[in-house]
Design an enzyme around this catalytic site. Structure first.
Site, PDB file in Angstrom:
ATOM      1  N   CYS A 100       5.133 -14.969   4.013  1.00  0.00           N
ATOM      2  CA  CYS A 100       4.438 -15.304   2.770  1.00  0.00           C
ATOM      3  C   CYS A 100       5.298 -16.215   1.896  1.00  0.00           C
ATOM      4  O   CYS A 100       4.804 -17.172   1.292  1.00  0.00           O
ATOM      5  CB  CYS A 100       4.103 -14.012   2.028  1.00  0.00           C
ATOM      6  N   CYS A 142       2.362  -8.163   0.964  1.00  0.00           N
ATOM      7  CA  CYS A 142       2.392  -9.325   0.087  1.00  0.00           C
ATOM      8  C   CYS A 142       0.982  -9.788  -0.284  1.00  0.00           C
ATOM      9  O   CYS A 142       0.198 -10.145   0.592  1.00  0.00           O
ATOM     10  CB  CYS A 142       3.152 -10.456   0.789  1.00  0.00           C
TER      11      CYS A 142
END
Length: 374
Positions: free
Chosen positions: A97, A197
């Protein structure tokens, strides 16, 4: 200098923006929406977070931009996340991410807005370093070692670091909340976000089952191949896992205590068998070596072999002395000074030289070789 700050609605990114404003930068806040599948559920707080970001920007006196990266997140991060779990590995989506969304899609968008730099609320540092006639940007551990997040940033490259500021590099978490409260930011006591995330904290197995259907199979004892129970799918389990096996009442062998807990030690993806061992200190859960692939070296060049470094084979592990015994363009073999517990394929191993994060790679095989004893 114009700086665009990635703002999540939490106290860390709020204080990062505040500090930059106080230091005289031209600051713009940017809120990223990266998940849409069930954004109206109890686990996603996008709307609440956006309200918090807007309030913070209003108090600080900076502009706010909102951008939707949901497609990029699903294509670049979540699809890989599912592939890794389906293959029996345990990925760390925060790592991907950061490299694909926060320091690629976000960075590109910020540059289109006319920014010269981007900033985030990560606890890490960056410095320009000149050595052997060349200049490089180094990723550093944060001053607050208890909150250091350089582990999650090891896939960044020179171009990304050259455009990045980490305002919290030398700030302790205990002081961040005080700074926010003194500035009148209502997020000063907001709980830190956890979980996947951008997806949030939720019952993980139930969430994964929405995308990867169950595939029941046997749970067997690694030591003697006894049948212990049944699992719903290998992808729902990770090396070193204790809870959720539902085999706690089964008696162990002569080398383990009758009431010792059972732990996941290995997965046989071909046979769809989950292997467990009894006792936290079982030898099958200890590894002195691992092989890592998909390497990324932040300086753009590999570190030397036969040199003592430290490494983290998972985020919560304290730094461990190690050497790189063998190294190619695609793989590194890392030997630790002491055995490491539950080294897990799919997780990242990150190398350091003192405070400098050198880079690392994805663990490939450390736990899988336990199957050789079956």
């Amino acid at each position: 200098m114009k700086v665009v700050v990635g703002m999540s609605g939490g106290v860390d990114s709020a204080v990062a923006a505040l500090l930059l404003k106080q230091q005289g930068y031209e600051v713009t806040g940017l809120f990223m929406k990266n998940w849409e599948d069930d954004d109206d559920s109890e686990y996603c707080s996008t709307r609440e977070d956006l309200v918090d970001v807007a309030s913070v920007c209003d108090v600080i006196g900076i502009d706010l931009e909102v951008v939707n990266f949901s497609k990029e997140y699903k294509d670049r991060v979540f699809a890989d996340f599912l592939r890794e779990y389906e293959a029996g590995r345990t990925p760390n989506p925060d790592v991907l991410c950061n490299s694909e969304i926060k320091f690629k899609a976000f960075l590109d968008h910020a540059m289109q807005l006319g920014a010269e730099k981007i900033a985030t609320g990560h606890y890490a540092g960056v410095r320009e370093w000149r050595s052997d006639g060349r200049t490089e940007f180094q990723l550093l551990k944060a001053e607050d070692g208890t909150k250091d997040q350089s582990y999650f940033l090891y896939r960044l490259n020179q171009a990304q670091l050259a455009k990045t500021i980490f305002p919290l590099a030398n700030v302790y978490k205990r002081d961040v909340r005080g700074i926010a409260e003194k500035a009148g930011l209502h997020v000063h006591d907001k709980k830190d976000s956890t979980g996947i995330c951008f997806i949030g904290e939720r019952p993980f197995r139930e969430f994964l089952m929405r995308y990867l259907p169950t595939k029941p199979g046997e749970i067997r004892a690694l030591d003697d191949n006894r049948l212990l129970g049944e699992h719903e799918g290998l992808m729902y389990h990770t090396i070193g896992q204790r809870k959720g096996l539902h085999i706690g009442g089964i008696k162990g062998n002569d080398t383990a205590g009758e009431h010792d807990a059972w732990y996941v030690a290995a997965k046989d993806m071909k046979a769809n068998v989950l292997y467990a061992v009894q006792g936290h200190e079982h030898p099958a859960l200890q590894r002195e070596r691992l092989i890592a692939g998909d390497l990324n070296w932040i300086a753009g060049r590999a570190p030397r072999t036969n040199w003592v470094y430290t490494a983290k084979p998972r985020y919560r592990t304290p730094d461990q002395p190690c050497e790189i015994d063998a190294l190619s363009e695609t793989q590194a073999e890392i030997a630790f000074a002491a055995p490491q517990w539950a080294v897990t394929p799919g997780q990242s191993v990150v190398l350091y030289e003192s405070r400098v994060c050198l880079g690392g790679g994805i663990i490939m095989n450390a736990a899988l070789d336990a199957l050789a004893s079956v």
